[in-house]
Design an enzyme around this catalytic site. Structure first.
Site, PDB file in Angstrom:
ATOM      1  N   LYS A  64       0.856  -1.186   0.000  1.00  0.00           N
ATOM      2  CA  LYS A  64       0.000   0.000   0.000  1.00  0.00           C
ATOM      3  C   LYS A  64       0.887   1.229   0.000  1.00  0.00           C
ATOM      4  O   LYS A  64       1.864   1.293   0.750  1.00  0.00           O
ATOM      5  CB  LYS A  64      -0.887  -0.002   1.255  1.00  0.00           C
ATOM      6  CG  LYS A  64      -1.889   1.131   1.301  1.00  0.00           C
ATOM      7  CD  LYS A  64      -2.594   1.265   2.627  1.00  0.00           C
ATOM      8  CE  LYS A  64      -3.329   0.026   3.027  1.00  0.00           C
ATOM      9  NZ  LYS A  64      -4.084   0.181   4.283  1.00  0.00           N
ATOM     10  N   CYS A  81      -0.468  15.283  -5.752  1.00  0.00           N
ATOM     11  CA  CYS A  81      -0.927  14.584  -6.961  1.00  0.00           C
ATOM     12  C   CYS A  81      -2.077  13.634  -6.634  1.00  0.00           C
ATOM     13  O   CYS A  81      -2.028  12.906  -5.655  1.00  0.00           O
ATOM     14  CB  CYS A  81       0.246  13.786  -7.560  1.00  0.00           C
ATOM     15  SG  CYS A  81      -0.214  12.790  -8.985  1.00  0.00           S
TER      16      CYS A  81
HETATM   17  S1  FES Z   1      -2.383  15.640 -10.128  1.00  0.00           S
HETATM   18 FE1  FES Z   1      -0.895  14.197 -10.682  1.00  0.00          FE
HETATM   19  S2  FES Z   1       0.651  15.368 -11.559  1.00  0.00           S
HETATM   20 FE2  FES Z   1      -0.844  16.794 -11.001  1.00  0.00          FE
END
Ligand code: FES
Length: 117
Positions: A64, A81
């Site tokens: 995970k 991200c």
């Molecule tokens: S959300 Fe993954 S690189 Fe920007």
């Protein structure tokens, strides 16, 4: 020449008699069954290969992937991200733009900012 003429007499007597109506029904049913089976197999195989996974490259040896940050260490702003394509994961590096263009997806980062007082 009809199918009946091609079959031996014993087939006509003991077998299932096929009429033109049977053949015009069997053809489309067989076609739909074949196409349905193909589509189902493609769908099921897509579920098990790497292309259907969200995470294709990051820490694949881990069971995970988890990141933890203390809020005090984030500073005034952090951009995380959510597309799993960033080379700087867990931080966003803009790779979501290319991913969205290629796939038609609409993912973007999570931005955490300190509230200005
Ligand atoms: S959300 Fe993954 S690189 Fe920007």
């Amino acid at each position: 020449m009809s199918l009946r003429a091609l079959l031996p007499k014993s087939e006509l007597r003991y077998g299932f008699p096929l009429s033109r109506g049977h053949l015009t029904t069997i053809g489309p049913v067989a076609l739909v069954a074949a196409v349905g089976t193909y589509v189902l197999c493609r769908y099921l195989s897509g579920k098990s290969n790497g292309k259907s996974k969200v995470n294709q490259t990051i820490s694949k040896d881990s069971a995970k992937v988890v990141h933890s940050f203390d809020i005090e260490d984030i500073g005034s702003k952090a951009v995380f991200c959510r597309c799993w394509r960033s080379k700087k994961f867990p931080y966003c590096d803009g790779a979501h733009t290319k991913h969205n263009e290629e796939t038609g997806d609409n993912v973007g980062p999570l931005i955490i900012k300190k509230k200005e007082l």
